[in-house]
Each structure stands twice: as structure tokens, then as C-alpha cells.
Design a protein around this motif. Sequence first.
Motif, short mmCIF file in Angstrom:
data_model
loop_
_atom_site.label_atom_id
_atom_site.label_comp_id
_atom_site.label_asym_id
_atom_site.label_seq_id
_atom_site.Cartn_x
_atom_site.Cartn_y
_atom_site.Cartn_z
N ARG A 32 0.77 -1.14 0.08
CA ARG A 32 0.01 0.18 0.12
C ARG A 32 0.83 1.28 0.17
N ALA A 33 1.05 1.81 -1.09
CA ALA A 33 1.85 3.12 -1.30
C ALA A 33 0.70 4.42 -1.25
N THR A 34 1.27 5.52 -1.06
CA THR A 34 0.54 6.76 -0.96
C THR A 34 1.07 7.79 -1.90
N LEU A 35 -0.08 8.30 -2.86
CA LEU A 35 0.23 9.36 -3.75
C LEU A 35 0.04 10.62 -2.77
N CYS A 91 10.03 8.15 0.29
CA CYS A 91 9.44 8.91 -0.47
C CYS A 91 10.10 9.45 -1.64
N TRP A 92 9.49 9.34 -2.90
CA TRP A 92 9.96 10.02 -4.19
C TRP A 92 9.12 11.17 -4.47
N THR A 93 9.75 12.11 -4.90
CA THR A 93 9.29 13.32 -5.42
C THR A 93 9.62 13.48 -6.99
N PHE A 94 8.40 13.74 -7.72
CA PHE A 94 8.57 13.97 -9.19
C PHE A 94 7.73 14.69 -9.68
N ALA A 95 7.47 15.12 -11.03
CA ALA A 95 6.54 16.06 -11.66
C ALA A 95 5.37 15.41 -11.71
N ARG A 96 4.10 16.26 -11.57
CA ARG A 96 2.84 15.91 -11.77
C ARG A 96 2.64 15.85 -13.32
N ASP A 97 3.50 16.60 -14.06
CA ASP A 97 3.11 16.47 -15.41
C ASP A 97 3.81 15.03 -15.87
N LEU A 98 4.82 14.49 -15.25
CA LEU A 98 5.69 13.22 -15.69
C LEU A 98 4.57 12.18 -15.46
N LEU A 99 4.01 12.24 -14.28
CA LEU A 99 2.86 11.09 -14.10
C LEU A 99 1.82 11.05 -15.27
N ALA A 100 1.24 12.29 -15.35
CA ALA A 100 0.14 12.46 -16.41
C ALA A 100 0.60 11.82 -17.60
N ALA A 101 1.55 12.32 -18.20
CA ALA A 101 2.08 11.94 -19.41
C ALA A 101 2.45 10.51 -19.57
N GLY A 102 2.98 9.89 -18.66
CA GLY A 102 3.35 8.59 -18.60
C GLY A 102 2.14 7.49 -18.47
N LEU A 103 1.00 8.10 -18.39
CA LEU A 103 -0.28 7.20 -18.49
C LEU A 103 -0.48 6.85 -20.11
N HIS A 104 0.04 7.75 -21.00
CA HIS A 104 -0.23 7.35 -22.18
C HIS A 104 0.93 7.00 -23.22
N GLU A 105 2.08 7.34 -22.68
CA GLU A 105 3.44 6.82 -23.41
C GLU A 105 4.61 6.76 -22.51
N PRO A 106 5.72 6.33 -22.71
CA PRO A 106 6.79 6.23 -21.83
C PRO A 106 7.24 7.65 -21.74
N GLU A 107 7.65 8.14 -20.53
CA GLU A 107 7.99 9.14 -20.30
C GLU A 107 9.20 9.16 -19.13
N GLY A 108 9.98 10.10 -19.16
CA GLY A 108 11.28 10.39 -18.01
C GLY A 108 12.57 9.57 -18.66
N ASP A 109 13.64 10.32 -18.13
CA ASP A 109 14.86 9.91 -18.30
C ASP A 109 15.88 9.85 -17.37
N ALA A 133 4.48 19.22 -8.09
CA ALA A 133 5.26 17.95 -7.59
C ALA A 133 4.27 17.17 -7.10
N VAL A 134 4.51 15.77 -7.34
CA VAL A 134 3.77 14.78 -6.60
C VAL A 134 4.81 14.05 -6.00
N HIS A 135 4.39 13.21 -4.86
CA HIS A 135 5.06 12.32 -4.00
C HIS A 135 4.54 11.03 -3.81
N MET A 136 5.24 10.05 -3.87
CA MET A 136 4.89 8.66 -3.49
C MET A 136 5.63 8.08 -2.57
N THR A 137 4.91 7.66 -1.73
CA THR A 137 5.68 7.10 -0.31
C THR A 137 5.44 5.70 -0.25
#
Length: 138
Positions: free
Chosen positions: A24-27, A53-71, A36-40
Amino acid sequence: MSTVIEQPVEARLVAAAPRMCTVRATLHYDRTDPYAVHMTFPAPATLAGEEVCWTFARDLLAAGLHEPEGDGDVRVRPYGFERTVLEFHAPEGTAVVHVRTGEIQRFLDDTSALVPVGLEHLQLDLDRDLAELMRDAC
């Protein structure tokens, strides 16, 4: 109105073994840090036995739902129609988790209701932040 959104999600940790461990993780999203969003992850799910806890861009999370994102340290990609894969890269190794896409989408919808995408800058108080930086510089 609340300034924070927290949503538990079921995260399936991908391991070398054939089975996947579910945790059970938490967004987490806070309008005071609107980009930013955080995932714990709870302590039992980590190698060190401590909450992570990892912190990353909300835009990264949203874009990654549709195609691979992040490097960088966090990468997101779709996995079929119902799951999204999040990869967390650290010097100790890489953690790969599967989360139901619907859970992530619901979280993103809630964050967008709190702070609409494209209007994040309205949540920032640049004068206060600059004054804080200057105070710390003296």
C-alpha cells in the motif's frame, strides 16, 4: 478547502521471482508545491526497512499514462490498458512497480480540481520565496 490530497494506491512490486509483492503506497499532492507529486512506500516494502518517499513532476505522471516518459530517476509508462509502470532508479538499484491506471487517473483528476494544470504558477508566492532565500544567504 484542503490544500493537500493523499490517496493510497495498491502498488505491485516487480521482483526477479515470478510473483509480485503488493504494498500500500501513498500518492501525495500539496498545492503549496504545485508542480510536484510524492509517492511514499512503507518501511516493509523497502530494502533499508525505512519509509521511502519519491518526488517527481505531476506532468511526468500524467504523460506517462499514455506513453513512456522520463529519462532520470523516475520513469513512467503504460502497461496495457489497466496498469501503469513506475520505475524508481537509485544508486542501490531500481524499483519497478505496477499501479492501476484508474487509481492514478483519479488522483490526477483530484489534483487538477485543486490546482488546474497550467495554473500552477498562481499557487507560488515568489516574493516570499525570494525573501526566504535572501534571509538564508545573510
